[in-house]
Design a protein around this motif. Structure first.
Motif, PDB file in Angstrom:
ATOM      1  N   PHE A 136       0.736  -1.328  -0.235  1.00 58.79           N
ATOM      2  CA  PHE A 136       0.020  -0.088  -0.086  1.00 58.79           C
ATOM      3  C   PHE A 136       0.973   1.238  -0.073  1.00 58.79           C
ATOM      4  CE2 PHE A 136      -2.728  -3.309   1.407  1.00 58.79           C
ATOM      5  CZ  PHE A 136      -4.083  -2.798   1.406  1.00 58.79           C
ATOM      6  N   HIS A 137       0.374   2.477  -0.329  1.00 63.19           N
ATOM      7  CA  HIS A 137       1.095   3.667   0.087  1.00 63.19           C
ATOM      8  C   HIS A 137       0.073   4.827   0.579  1.00 63.19           C
ATOM      9  CE1 HIS A 137      -0.572   4.340  -3.968  1.00 63.19           C
ATOM     10  NE2 HIS A 137      -0.749   5.436  -3.648  1.00 63.19           N
ATOM     11  N   LEU A 138       0.604   5.774   1.242  1.00 62.77           N
ATOM     12  CA  LEU A 138      -0.055   6.933   1.731  1.00 62.77           C
ATOM     13  C   LEU A 138      -0.117   7.886   0.697  1.00 62.77           C
ATOM     14  CD1 LEU A 138       1.224   7.182   5.336  1.00 62.77           C
ATOM     15  CD2 LEU A 138      -0.925   6.123   4.487  1.00 62.77           C
ATOM     16  N   PRO A 139      -1.416   8.379   0.471  1.00 67.54           N
ATOM     17  CA  PRO A 139      -1.433   9.569  -0.531  1.00 67.54           C
ATOM     18  C   PRO A 139      -0.985  10.792  -0.214  1.00 67.54           C
ATOM     19  CG  PRO A 139      -3.600   8.989   0.470  1.00 67.54           C
ATOM     20  CD  PRO A 139      -2.623   7.990   1.220  1.00 67.54           C
ATOM     21  N   TYR A 140       0.299  10.931   0.028  1.00 69.60           N
ATOM     22  CA  TYR A 140       0.959  12.388   0.354  1.00 69.60           C
ATOM     23  C   TYR A 140       1.367  13.056  -1.154  1.00 69.60           C
ATOM     24  CZ  TYR A 140       2.375  10.695   4.959  1.00 69.60           C
ATOM     25  OH  TYR A 140       2.073  10.114   6.315  1.00 69.60           O
ATOM     26  N   PHE A 141       0.235  13.403  -1.919  1.00 73.77           N
ATOM     27  CA  PHE A 141       0.652  13.690  -3.299  1.00 73.77           C
ATOM     28  C   PHE A 141       1.378  15.152  -3.313  1.00 73.77           C
ATOM     29  CE2 PHE A 141      -2.737  10.547  -4.346  1.00 73.77           C
ATOM     30  CZ  PHE A 141      -1.821   9.630  -4.932  1.00 73.77           C
ATOM     31  N   GLU A 142       0.416  16.123  -3.284  1.00 75.00           N
ATOM     32  CA  GLU A 142       1.336  17.450  -3.337  1.00 75.00           C
ATOM     33  C   GLU A 142       1.371  17.783  -1.767  1.00 75.00           C
ATOM     34  OE1 GLU A 142      -2.586  17.419  -4.012  1.00 75.00           O
ATOM     35  OE2 GLU A 142      -1.106  17.272  -5.621  1.00 75.00           O
TER      36      GLU A 142
END
Length: 2041
Positions: free
Chosen positions: A723-729
């Protein structure tokens, strides 16, 4: 104030129109000019810059000016750079100039710059600045400019661009090249220093302010480099050229990212097998009278005892003990080995301790070969340190870990009398006389302890007592050298204060490396460790001449361990004990250590070594440094690869430093109290600081609340596993304020050294890579590395030399700084030195030297005194801690000086989280729990303004909402990136090799998963292979990355590639992981060379800690611009219709192929195990390489004949041109079962085909080695191992003669007895000189007579041919082996010394003759040593240095290893490939791979490029069916007689409880087995078997010979001790002719009889025929010609009857012994030998269980039968009788006072024994009442004994105890002990003195009693010695000695004795009686009648009695009687008197 001013006037000839800005840098400090707007040709800056400096300007410092085109949006673009050396300025103080700039490629451009520089130095006043950290910089547009003083105070800082990664560039002079001449600016080129070095080619690391748009190759082509080098260097000598980094560091390492660590270290706490073997040989000089010593060997808690030896001070034991352990290395190496001697121990009493010796296991392990051999341990008494040495124990100690093989020096008869002082059991460099010392460990206080009790208990207590208590009762325990000390317990305190010191008394330097300090929680139920800290004494002391004693602190030690929440059964308790890597901060402890050397002579000293605990006074707060406020900032840019187990809950990350930031379970006190106190203390300092912050900022800073966790967030799915964490911007940030003592200097120094070490390591890897891939000029790169090293070292010395903060600097800080600076300085000098010596042929040696530097640097960089604790990052889910990463605080510590900055400070680092403690062992530790892209910054709060500098640009800060407006200085809680770039990633996955076997078939079904940012893709699954060729292109579209485009270009994130094994059921199994960085193309760049298309590269795959294969791939990241994907280079569609939509790797990237033919030799299969319980019957071998292959014929019946009927097959295949990219070749064996089923039996992957590549023979090469058929094992073998075999005359001859014939002379002196002609050779003449033998003989006789006349003791018997046997030959050979080993060591030592001298000479310019002098001195020294040894041996009485005469014994070769290792496993043409099946084991279990072997394939390979040249195939007799495998024997079954000779075994592992074994030999070959059970040898660990066994065998069915040693047991089954396996087939067919060793001389009878059925001449004829060479032609006069060589030798032989015959055998043998000199086919033939093979036990893999000495002869049955086996049965000891007559004694000390006359007298008798006191002690009668010490005895002792001449040992057989089954044989040295005693009637007899005579070498007795003195024993070494075995009869006076109270030897008497040695036969002929009995009685002694004198004069006696002796006694008795009478009278008259009184009479 000194300062440097630069006036930047104009920059002219600029191109285009735009805004310009300039940056001027000096000493690492940059200033920016204002922006010159809209200027065209000329930019007028007209600006002044001023640097205040605190140290003088140095001539080699640089000024750098960079001019940029300024852009508001994008980053500035560099126009050019101007660099100058300030030499002129430093001299003249003023300079004006105009000069051109140079661009990135170091070519000058038109643009020029005009400047004026002034330097004002105020002579005599060097600027001294206030202590404040900040300064005002006078001219600075932006208001305040703050910088730390460090960088300006530096003396010769070379720094220019000190942006990270750029630090060295400034020191490089800059070059301009415009094709015309060179123009070097401001540099006087120091001739020969190499221009190349200046031009650091390769990647010049891009600093963050000058993003160059131009590309340059990441790997420079070698040719390209050379061209550049040549262009640059002009006519430089190529030996001075050095290179900067060029190799596979394609990763563009820049400033914003740091390198990830690829190895996921499972922590070191995993247990391993160790075996410690200790042999106690003997003890000497034990202090004490007439003792019965026992030696106790103790390791940790295991104790073992030797047997007891009675009544001797020099017992001989020779007992072997083995201890087995299965513990982690740290625990093992801290265990103490303790040897103690105990006197008179028995079942009832424990005995008294004489002395002990202690050493830790680690010290032994760090010795060369992990062992001490035959060394003397000196004993000291722990209860009395004033006493000196208590004696010596001679022992061997060896520590074997798994996979270590210990080379035992060859054990033969140890004849050299050991020089004890020269062979002490101490590591190198420790003085022989160690002194006692006190070690003071002061424990002050601790803080930050965790709670160690449940809160339930606390609440109960609170209810009762009403107060809240701290839940921990800590105390400190210190362990050192096997002793423990404890402080008192501080009840309920998280911040306990002890102020106590623990004192150890130990010898200094101690042989124990670490002190273990533990904080423990005192609890009645479970007393557990809270934290453990080890102090390594080597790091806190320095033994050099300018060294210092161990010292430490006062300093805080940080302790790490398990997480802080308290549970009763903590699963990670081991971590608190110091095993493995701690996962959380536990506490910090303030302690200090000091050592004082004791003067043991002073009277008031405590003599015991017990541990003392005393109180000490408190120390001040500031002693450990001033407390300062630190600021830690972290930003999470990405969190991916989160394990799917935790993917469904919300996740947050927590960062802690110490207890700060720990919100769940930190219990540290709130920092506010501390902070208030701090502000009060430091008020005055604050005001002195130059105010750098506005008032309000200071206030608001006070209320800054730390934020240590990221907000909770739910993970998003990436793929099936992760999985990943959605730390986009939006990137979350954390920040923590903490308070620590400011000890940054320690970390800075350590960082500097670490960086130098990192750079060095990278450079060395480069060099190794260049050597490995065989690129050109590794030596240049090594020179570059050394240059960087010496620059780094000198830079360190300048930077480290400023001690900013004096407070809290400990003695260790000062001393370490001094020693580090010394070390670094000398390292820099040596590096310069070595650099000049690096030549092409010395690269490898020098590389080794430089690797030592690396170890030294790493050692120095490790700071023993901690300061700031490490930072932990925890992943939290559900308020539970899941996985962590630990970052050392020094790695992220900020400094203004670039070199001092931590390597990850202000950089983005890929961090992999792992499971804590034991959970991380094994498979769980291999998988990643999460991968973070993390940015960390740690520094003083005052320097905080720089904390965001390293982040990728293009973000906005978002502050916490509750902060009011205008607080701009608050750190952000998150960053929002508004710049985002879109990329396409292309992963070209070509192939992998040598993967891990993950399935039970021994293969895997691998696929690769590629992760990049939040994307992941997989390749296809290839089944059943360990070497998949995927040939697949994975395209990741629309990858979004945040930040500025140009920055991303320099620093892309890393790509993670994981390789899995696909299983049909369940989840895929992890095989390994690797990282890569992509090559990047921005949208405005051209896609073309040199960077594109990218090259395939090998990436090492790791699984846990060990390698699991290699991946061949390339990665490119292409920016998608406005035009979308259309602008990208096109992708070809899927070409292969079968493979579906899979894209292949494009043409430009996949390797160029060419056509090869691979020929396979199929010989046979061996030892195939059952598969699924069924036997393999019809196997076949499939060979596959790159998709093509060939199958062998089927073996029809494996049992009957496991060989193939068709030998050679071939196939053609397209392989890459580049050999390094060749795919592996797979060998698979399948079994063909009924109904067309095939079952895989096992497989083998040949990873490198290089050794099988065929090269065409060199026409002019005369030695066949260069023309080897295959380039494989041959090269190793041409020199036949390590024996120098070519004769010395060969080389000179070959050079001087015309080609054609070469005459080889043998300087062999044939044994004079057997041959008539002695050949003396002269290098130029062919004449053979005949020497008349009789002359020689008579000469010898004369010499001998002369010797005898001189009366020298040397009376060598001429060795009689009849007494010589095989053992004589063996022992002579062992002596030779030992001598060659000694000579090698000496030569090595001399070479090292010479090198040291050379280095010294070059650095100090010693004249060369001086050097010669030194050299000769060392030689003389070694000569002296040698001669003294020889003298001791008594073999060179006249002091002449000659080797003992032993030329007359023929020798064989004793190999101290297996024969295979000497001859390349006999794989000269037949190779053995192990077939594997089953899963590969875990990490450390690699040694268990043997379990996976299911059989072996024998065959060979040969590959060559097509077409092949014609001449090979046209050779005569070329058989086209055999291809390249011409002239190999046929593989039909063959019957062979195998004769195994087993000589002896050594160091067997004990198998019985008593520490011994009863070994016997078992030999297995095929189905036949020979057990020699009835001839077992009782209780012996070094048995001599001396047996030969004959077995008939048929190759190939029975070819694996197993020789095992079993332990015989009376009851139960016999245990296997160890076994060794020998592949006879390879030996049989080898061209080294390993069937029967060739002896060095030929004889037809006697002990050296020729063993082979073929005579030398027949062997030679056969060899010549097989090798198709001309010869042999025997000529007259003892010549033979073979090929074009002529050999000379003797031509006559003598048979049994002494008749001489003509023979050619000697000549033929001479040729055979020098066969390796024959051109083309020559190789060393195996000589007559004995090999030493290790015995292994399958239950204890990898650990040797002893060794066996043996050899094997093989005779084909179709040849004539061999003679009978040689008799090697052990020598029977010879029976002797020693007759000792004690004639008289004299000067015996008088013990008794006569009862009547008071005269001193003694009742003397003499006792003697030879074998041992119990066995054969004999006493004389008593000579009563000797007044003068004279005694007359005329008494005879008779000692019969069995003696082994060769070993010089007496052999005794006796039962060990009443319960023993059989007798045990002991071998003891022949030592006669004579003692003199005083007989007492009622009490025990008193011991007066003794003498021990070693019958082989004892001093000659004195002629008279007067001449006899104690010196005969004191100076035993110097006196001439005699041997009773040569003299037979000796008479004389010898002294008796004993030791007095002060351990001094004193003379206690003299004895006149006569020793007479007779053989058993002689003894029978002339028997004698014991004592004075018949036969041959001795006369009665004439004893004076002194005994009864007092009868004659009674008056005299009485007078004496009354007056002298009993005077006082009589007076006392008289007085007592008077008193008694008075008392009696009183009592008698008392009653009557009373009555009288009462009645009043």
């Amino acid at each position: 104030m000194m300062s440097l001013m630069v006036h930047l006037k104009t920059v002219a000839h600029l191109r285009g129109k735009g805004d310009r800005i300039a940056k001027v840098t000096f000493r690492g400090l940059p200033f920016y000019s204002h922006v010159a707007e809209n200027c065209e040709e000329v930019a007028h800056f007209n600006e002044m810059f001023r640097w205040p400096i605190a140290s003088r300007l140095d001539g080699n410092e640089m000024l750098e000016i960079q001019v940029y085109n300024y852009s508001k949006v994008f980053s500035n673009r560099l126009v050019g750079t101007f660099c100058m050396v300030l030499q002129k300025v430093a001299e003249e103080g003023h300079l004006e100039l105009t000069d051109t700039l140079i661009d990135d490629n170091n070519t000058s451009i038109k643009t020029n710059v005009t400047i004026e520089i002034r330097y004002q130095s105020m002579d005599g006043t060097v600027g001294v600045w206030s202590d404040g950290e900040f300064l005002d910089v006078p001219y600075d547009r932006d208001g305040m400019f703050a910088f730390e003083t460090d960088s300006l105070l530096s003396g010769q800082s070379h720094g220019s661009g000190t942006s990270p990664g750029r630090s060295l560039q400034g020191s490089i002079p800059t070059f301009r090249n415009k094709g015309r001449g060179k123009k070097v600016k401001g540099v006087k080129d120091k001739a020969g220093k190499g221009v190349f070095s200046a031009m650091k080619l390769g990647k010049i690391k891009i600093s963050k302010d000058d993003h160059r748009k131009g590309d340059e190759p990441a790997i420079l082509d070698m040719e390209d480099l050379d061209r550049k080098a040549m262009r640059l260097a002009g006519t430089l000598d190529p030996d001075t050229i050095s290179l900067a980094s060029v190799t596979a560091v394609t990763t563009n390492v820049s400033n914003k990212r740091s390198k990830p660590d690829i190895k996921m270290e499972p922590s070191s706490g995993r247990p391993v097998d160790y075996q410690i073997s200790i042999t106690v040989i003997e003890a000497r000089q034990l202090i004490g009278l007439n003792m019965d010593p026992v030696v106790c060997v103790e390791i940790g808690d295991d104790k073992k005892y030797t047997s007891m030896k009675e009544s001797t001070n020099c017992p001989y034991y020779n007992e072997y003990f083995v201890f087995d352990f299965h513990v982690p290395p740290d625990v093992m190496f801290d265990k103490i080995i303790k040897l103690s001697v105990i006197h008179s121990k028995n079942l009832l009493r424990s005995g008294t301790l004489v002395g002990t010796f202690k050493m830790d296991v680690g010290t032994v392990y760090s010795q060369p070969e992990h062992q001490f051999y035959h060394k003397w341990a000196s004993l000291s008494d722990p209860d009395d340190i004033t006493a000196g040495c208590k004696g010596y124990i001679k022992c061997d100690i060896a520590v074997v870990g798994k996979g270590d093989n210990i080379k035992t020096p060859h054990k033969a008869n140890e004849t050299d009398e050991d020089d004890i002082e020269g062979n002490l059991l101490l590591p190198e460099g420790i003085p022989a006389e160690r002194q006692w010392a006190r070690f003071y460990v002061k424990i002050y206080r601790a803080e930050g302890l965790p709670k160690m009790n449940t809160s339930i208990m606390a609440n109960v207590k609170k209810a009762f007592i009403g107060e809240n208590r701290d839940l921990v009762d800590p105390y400190v325990q210190v362990q050192f050298a096997g002793q423990k000390g404890k402080t008192s317990v501080q009840k309920s305190s998280y911040e306990p204060i002890w102020n106590e010191q623990i004192v150890f008394t130990e010898l200094f330097p101690p042989l124990c490396k670490r002190i273990k300090v533990q904080i423990r929680d005192s609890d009645k139920v479970n007393d557990v460790a809270i934290g453990t800290h080890f102090i390594d004494l080597r790091k806190i002391s320095n033994e050099g001449d300018k060294g210092f004693l161990p010292t430490l602190g006062p300093a805080w030690a940080n302790m790490y361990g398990s997480t802080r929440q308290y549970t009763l059964m903590d699963e990670h308790q081991d971590l608190n004990e110091g095993l493995g890597e701690g996962v959380s901060f536990r506490a910090r402890l303030l302690l200090s250590i000091a050592v004082e050397i004791l003067d043991t002579t002073s009277p008031e000293i405590l003599s015991s070594t017990e541990v003392q605990v005393e109180g000490v006074s408190n120390i001040s707060e500031s002693a450990t440094g001033k407390i300062d406020e630190f600021f830690l900032f972290g930003s999470f840019l990405e969190a991916t690869m989160i394990d799917r187990k935790i993917g469904d809950k919300t996740i947050s990350f927590e960062i802690t430093i110490g207890n700060y930031g720990n919100q769940i379970d930190g219990v540290s006190k709130p920092p506010s109290a501390r902070k208030k106190k701090k502000d009060g203390e430091n008020e005055e300092e604050e005001s002195e600081l130059i105010q750098n912050s506005s008032e309000d900022e200071a206030d608001e800073d006070g209320d800054l609340v730390s934020i240590s966790t990221t907000p909770l967030m739910k993970p998003v799915i990436t793929d099936r596993n992760y999985f990943h964490l959605p730390y986009f911007e939006k990137k979350p940030c954390v920040y923590i304020k903490s308070w620590w003592q400011d000890q940054r200097r320690r970390l800075y120094n350590s960082n500097m050294m670490d960086k130098i070490a990192d750079k060095l390591e990278e450079g060395l890897n480069d060099v190794q890579e260049i050597i490995k891939t065989e690129k050109a000029f590794p030596e240049r790169r090594l020179r570059g590395v050394l240059e960087e090293l010496s620059i780094g070292c000198s830079r360190f010395v300048t930077l480290a030399n400023k001690d900013v903060n004096q407070a809290g600097r400990t003695k260790l800080d000062r001393e370490r700084l001094k020693s580090c600076m010394r070390e670094m300085d000398s390292m820099g000098q040596q590096a310069k030195q070595i650099r000049t010596q690096v030549k092409k042929n010395t690269v490898r040696d020098k590389l080794k030297l430089v690797q030592n530097f690396l170890q030294k640097l790493r050692f120095l960089a490790d700071e023993p005194q901690h300061s700031i604790p490490d930072v932990f990052i925890w992943m939290m889910s559900n308020n539970k801690r899941i996985a962590y990463a630990r970052v050392p605080s020094k790695d992220i510590l900020y400094s203004i000086v670039d070199e001092e900055m931590g390597k990850d400070c202000g950089k983005v680092k890929a961090v992999f989280l792992k499971l804590p403690g034991k959970k991380g062992f094994g498979p769980a530790g291999w998988t990643v729990q999460a991968k973070l892209e993390l940015y960390l910054w740690l520094g003083l709060n005052k320097q905080r303004k720089d904390f965001l500098n390293g982040l990728p640009n293009g973000f906005e800060e978002i502050k916490a909402a509750k902060m009011g407006p205008g607080l701009h200085a608050v750190p952000p809680v998150s960053l929002v990136y508004n710049m985002k770039q879109v990329f396409q990633l292309r992963a070209h996955m070509y192939q992998a090799r040598s993967l891990f076997a993950a399935d039970s078939s021994g293969l895997s079904d691998p696929f690769a998963r590629v992760f990049f940012s939040t994307h992941s893709q997989v390749t296809e699954v290839l089944s059943e292979t360990l070497c998949p060729t995927w040939d697949q292109l994975l395209v990741f579209d629309d990858v979004e990355l945040f930040g500025e485009a140009s920055e991303l270009r320099d620093d892309p994130p890393i790509i993670v590639i994981e390789i899995y094994d696909q299983d049909t059921v369940g989840k895929a199994e992890f095989i390994g992981r690797t990282f890569a960085k992509p090559t990047i193309k921005m949208c405005d760049e051209h896609y073309g060379p040199p960077r594109f298309p990218p090259q395939l590269e090998y990436y090492q795959i790791y699984r846990g800690n060990c390698t699991a294969g290699e991946l061949l791939a390339a990665f490119e990241l292409l920016q998608i611009g406005q035009g979308g994907r259309a602008d990208l280079p096109p992708l070809e569609g899927p070409t292969d219709s079968e493979r579906g939509p899979i894209l292949p790797v494009p043409l430009g990237i996949r390797p160029v192929l060419s056509r090869y033919r691979i020929e396979v030799l199929f010989w046979g299969l061996r030892d195939i195990k059952r598969i699924n319980l069924a036997q393999v019957d019809r196997p076949r071998v499939d060979i596959e390489c790159a998709g093509r292959g060939v199958q062998s014929v089927l073996i029809q019946n494996y049992k009957k004949n496991p060989n193939f009927s068709t030998l050679v097959k071939w196939f053609e295949v397209d392989l890459p041109e580049n050999e390094l990219l060749h795919p592996p070749l797979n060998i698979r064996v399948v079994d063909c079962r009924a109904f067309g089923r095939y079952i895989l039996v096992g497989s083998h992957a040949v990873t490198s085909l290089r050794r099988f590549i065929y090269t065409t023979p060199d026409k002019n090469s005369n030695n066949w080695a260069t023309a080897a058929k295959l380039m494989n094992g041959y090269m190793v073998l041409t020199n036949g191992g390590s024996h120098p075999c070519s004769s010395p005359s060969l080389s000179s001859r070959t050079l001087s003669r015309p080609a054609g014939e070469i005459i080889v002379n043998m300087d062999m002196e044939p044994s004079v007895r057997k041959m008539d002609t002695v050949v003396k050779l002269d290098a130029t003449s062919d004449a053979v000189v005949k020497v008349d033998m009789t002359e020689e003989e008579s000469d010898k006789e004369k010499k001998k007579k002369k010797k005898k006349k001189k009366g020298g003791a040397e009376e060598e018997d001429e060795t009689d041919e009849r007494v010589l046997d095989w053992w004589s030959k063996y022992f002579a050979s062992i002596e030779t082996l030992k001598e060659t080993l000694r000579a090698q060591e000496a030569a090595q030592a001399e070479a090292e010394e010479r090198e040291d001298l050379e280095i010294a000479a070059e650095s100090a310019d010693i004249k060369s003759d001086d050097l010669l002098m030194k050299g000769s001195k060392t030689k003389e020294r070694s000569k002296e040593k040698k001669s003294s040894k020889e003298k001791k041996k008594g073999q060179a009485t006249d002091g002449s240095e000659k080797r003992p005469v032993k030329a007359k014994v023929d020798e064989l070769l004793v190999y101290n290893k297996e024969l295979e290792s000497e001859y390349g496993d006999f794989e000269d043409w037949l190779h053995t490939f192990n077939l594997y099946r089953g899963k590969a084991g875990d990490d450390d279990e690699h040694a268990l791979d043997d379990d996976r072997i299911v059989g072996r394939f024998k065959g060979s390979l040969c590959m060559y490029k097509l077409p092949l040249s014609e001449e090979i195939t046209r050779e005569a007799g070329f058989d086209p069916n055999m291809g390249m495998f011409q002239s190999i024997p046929h593989n039909d079954p063959i019957n062979v007689l195998v004769r195994v000779y087993v000589v002896r075994a050594t160091d067997l592992h004990p198998a019985d409880i008593n520490g011994k074994a009863d070994p016997y030999v078992v030999i297995k070959l095929g189905r036949s087995e020979v057990k020699d059970k009835e001839n077992y040898i009782s209780k012996q660990l070094n048995p001599v078997f001396g047996k030969s066994f004959d077995i008939e065998a048929t190759f190939p069915m029975e070819s694996m010979l197993t020789v095992s040693v079993y332990d015989w047991d009376l009851v139960g089954t016999d245990d296997l001790i160890g076994e060794t396996k020998i592949d006879l087939e390879n030996r049989f067919y080898s061209k080294y002719r390993a069937t029967c060793g060739i002896s060095s001389s030929y004889s037809v009878h006697g002990y050296n009889i020729w063993r082979d059925p073929l005579k030398p001449s027949q062997i030679l004829a056969k060899l010549c025929k097989d090798g198709k060479i001309d010869g042999p032609h025997y000529g007259p006069g003892g010549k033979v010609k073979v090929a074009n060589r002529i050999f000379l030798g003797a031509t006559e032989i003598e048979d049994e009857n002494g008749l001489k015959k003509q023979t050619e055998e000697h000549l033929a043998l001479t040729v055979l012994n020098h066969w390796e000199e024959i051109p083309r086919v020559g190789c060393k033939l195996i000589p007559e030998h004995v090999e030493t093979r290790p015995l292994l036990n399958p239950d204890k893999p990898g650990i040797e269980q002893g060794r066996i000495e043996m050899w094997v002869d093989m005779f084909p049955m179709d040849m004539p039968a061999p003679g009978p086996a040689i008799d090697i049965s052990p020598r029977k000891p010879k029976r002797y009788e020693l007759r000792v007559i004690i004639w008289n004694t004299d000067e015996v000390i008088l013990e008794d006072d006569d009862y009547f006359t008071g005269e001193k007298s003694s009742d003397i008798f003499v006792r003697g024994w030879l074998k041992g006191q119990q066995e054969d002690k004999q006493d004389t009668d008593v000579h009563y009442h000797s007044l003068t010490g004279e005694g007359n005895f005329n008494w005879r002792f008779v000692y019969p004994f069995d003696y082994l001449m060769a070993e010089e040992k007496i052999v005794i057989s006796k039962k060990e105890s009443m319960f023993s089954w059989d007798e045990t044989e002991y071998k003891i040295p022949p030592r006669l002990t004579l003692q003199v005693w005083d007989a007492d009637h009622f009490s025990a007899d008193d011991f007066l003195g003794a003498i021990e005579l070693d019958l082989n070498r004892f001093p000659r007795g004195a002629k008279t009693a007067k001449q006899c003195s104690i010196d005969m024993i004191r100076n035993e070494q110097e006196l001439p010695t005699i041997s009773i075995f040569k003299q037979k009869r000796v008479k004389g006076w010898w002294p008796f000695v004993a030791r007095d109270e002060n351990d001094e030897m004193e003379l206690t008497g003299k004895v006149e004795a006569e020793l007479h040695l007779v053989t058993a036969e002689e003894a029978e002929k002339s028997p004698v009686g014991l004592g004075r009995n018949e036969p041959d009685p001795l006369e009665k002694p004439n004893r004076p009648d002194t005994t009864f004198l007092w009868f004659l004069s009674p008056l005299k006696a009485i007078r004496y009695l009354v007056c002298n002796r009993y005077k006082w006694l009589i007076i006392k008795i008289v007085l007592a009687l008077l008193l008694l009478i008075m008392l009696g009278l009183f009592l008698y008259s008392m009653p009557g008197y009373l009555v009288k009184k009462l009645l009043g009479a």
